[in-house]
Design an enzyme around this catalytic site. Structure first.
Site, short mmCIF file in Angstrom:
data_model
loop_
_atom_site.label_atom_id
_atom_site.label_comp_id
_atom_site.label_asym_id
_atom_site.label_seq_id
_atom_site.Cartn_x
_atom_site.Cartn_y
_atom_site.Cartn_z
N THR A 209 0.85 -1.19 0.00
CA THR A 209 0.00 0.00 0.00
C THR A 209 0.89 1.24 0.00
O THR A 209 1.98 1.21 0.55
CB THR A 209 -0.84 -0.03 1.29
OG1 THR A 209 -1.78 -1.09 1.18
CG2 THR A 209 -1.58 1.27 1.54
N ARG A 237 -14.60 -7.33 0.71
CA ARG A 237 -13.82 -6.89 1.87
C ARG A 237 -13.23 -5.48 1.63
O ARG A 237 -12.70 -5.18 0.57
CB ARG A 237 -12.69 -7.89 2.10
CG ARG A 237 -11.78 -7.54 3.28
CD ARG A 237 -10.52 -6.82 2.85
NE ARG A 237 -9.61 -6.60 3.97
CZ ARG A 237 -8.54 -5.80 3.91
NH1 ARG A 237 -8.24 -5.18 2.80
NH2 ARG A 237 -7.78 -5.63 4.96
N ASP A 240 -8.56 -0.75 5.77
CA ASP A 240 -8.52 0.54 6.47
C ASP A 240 -8.19 1.71 5.56
O ASP A 240 -8.51 2.86 5.88
CB ASP A 240 -7.45 0.48 7.57
CG ASP A 240 -6.06 0.19 6.98
OD1 ASP A 240 -5.96 -0.69 6.10
OD2 ASP A 240 -5.09 0.85 7.39
N1 ASP Z 1 -3.94 -1.78 4.82
C1 ASP Z 1 -4.24 -2.42 3.57
C2 ASP Z 1 -5.52 -3.18 3.70
O1 ASP Z 1 -5.75 -3.79 4.73
C3 ASP Z 1 -3.18 -3.37 3.13
C4 ASP Z 1 -1.78 -2.84 3.16
O2 ASP Z 1 -1.48 -1.87 3.82
O3 ASP Z 1 -0.96 -3.42 2.47
O4 ASP Z 1 -6.27 -3.20 2.75
#
Ligand code: ASP
Length: 343
Positions: A209, A237, A240
């Site tokens: 991310t 789904r 955050d």
């Molecule tokens: N926080 C992101 C999520 O749960 C994933 C990530 O940070 O890689 O969708």
């Protein structure tokens, strides 16, 4: 009695509204005066937290990630150096990382269980507390621009799926064929997850991310986050990253935060808002507040990290994973890019 209650209401309204209005005498205004005078700025970025350790990450991956982070810092810094806004700098830095297939955002996003890319993004302006977010977008080349359009061009904060795509087209944002986002490496990760029957949090290097936080020369704070979410995500789904207060938050009175990691835990703790709230109400500095909240995240069983910057330009990274792709640039000429925990 009635007059008593109306004056209590008036007091309440004044005390809640006052800090946001940043009238003379508030903390925010004091900082802004200082910043206008010294023209300083700070930009902090991340490209995801995960299990990266020196021997584990291939040298090509290491150098490609560092190059991508450096380019994002360059683009964002150029905006700030010219006196541009924190919002513009955050958008510019994130667009670079979205366009870079080494990160899990925009091109190079992870696949859902059904083998498509569903993109999430959010952005927040600490000056106005304006915010915009999208989840499950499939056609917008740069989802961060779509989140920003939601904030600036719609009366809403969060749009999802087909509705978000429709809004994007109406706003004239650049559209791409969904194949644009797909890469062989992310497909391989999906196949591996299915073959080994791994859980969402089990895949090595699954994160990626991206996010950016900035303070501009006027002391305004902004934060943005963009992601494909988790490899193999199902049932619509949502993590955050597009949830304001969980994966992203900005408030001129406290800080700007962008998070990365196991989204479900970040949502449960309201991580980004929690860090800003601790700074605003307990007077903690960015490092103390973020270390505390990441520790709580770990106690719940969550992994990941945050980047944080305060309106005075101080900035910090906090993560409980072995590594986090990250970088920082300031008006004082500082420019650092790092991946591993020991850097
Ligand atoms: N926080 C992101 C999520 O749960 C994933 C990530 O940070 O890689 O969708």
């Amino acid at each position: 009695m009635r007059a008593f209650f109306s004056s209590i209401w008036l007091l309440l309204i004044l005390s809640v509204g006052a800090p946001l209005a940043a009238h003379p005498g508030t903390h925010t205004h004091d900082l802004k005066d200082k910043k206008v005078a010294d023209k300083s700025w700070t930009l902090v970025i991340h490209g995801g937290a995960g299990s990266m350790t020196r021997g584990k990450l291939a040298p090509e991956q290491d150098s490609a990630a560092r190059a991508g982070l450096a380019k994002a810092l360059e683009e964002g810094s150029a905006v700030l150096e010219k006196g541009g806004s924190a919002m513009d700098a955050v958008s510019a830095a994130i667009m670079v990382l979205e366009d870079d297939e080494h990160f899990n955002a925009g091109r190079g996003a992870v696949f859902t269980y059904k083998g498509v890319n569903e993109l999430d993004a959010s952005i927040m302006d600490g000056k106005t507390l304006g915010a915009g977010a999208v989840t499950g977008a499939r056609y917008t080349k740069n989802p961060i621009l779509l989140a920003r359009a939601v904030m600036e061009k719609s009366p809403h904060v969060m749009l999802s799926n087909e509705g978000a795509d429709e809004f994007s087209r109406e706003q004239g944002l650049e559209q791409v064929n969904p194949d644009y986002f797909a890469t062989p490496e992310r497909w391989r990760q999906l196949e591996e997850l299915k073959a080994k029957k791994l859980g969402w949090y089990d895949v090595d290097l699954k994160y990626g991310t991206v996010g950016a936080v900035a303070v501009d020369s006027e002391g305004n704070v902004a934060a943005g986050t963009s992601t494909g979410g988790l490899t193999g995500k199902r049932w619509g789904r949502i993590g955050d990253s597009p949830v304001i207060g969980a994966g992203n938050y900005a408030d001129n009175r406290a800080c700007g935060v962008s998070a990365t990691g196991a989204g479900e835990f970040f949502i449960r703790l309201g991580v980004a808002h929690e860090i800003c709230a601790r700074m605003r109400m307990l007077g903690e500095d960015a490092k103390t507040a973020s270390d505390h909240v990441i520790k709580e995240l770990g106690l719940l069983g969550g992994t990941g990290g945050v980047i944080v910057t305060a309106p005075d330009g101080t900035a910090t990274f906090a993560f409980n994973t072995p590594g986090m792709y990250r970088g920082k640039a300031t008006s004082k000429g500082e420019k650092v890019v790092a991946i591993y925990g020991d850097e």
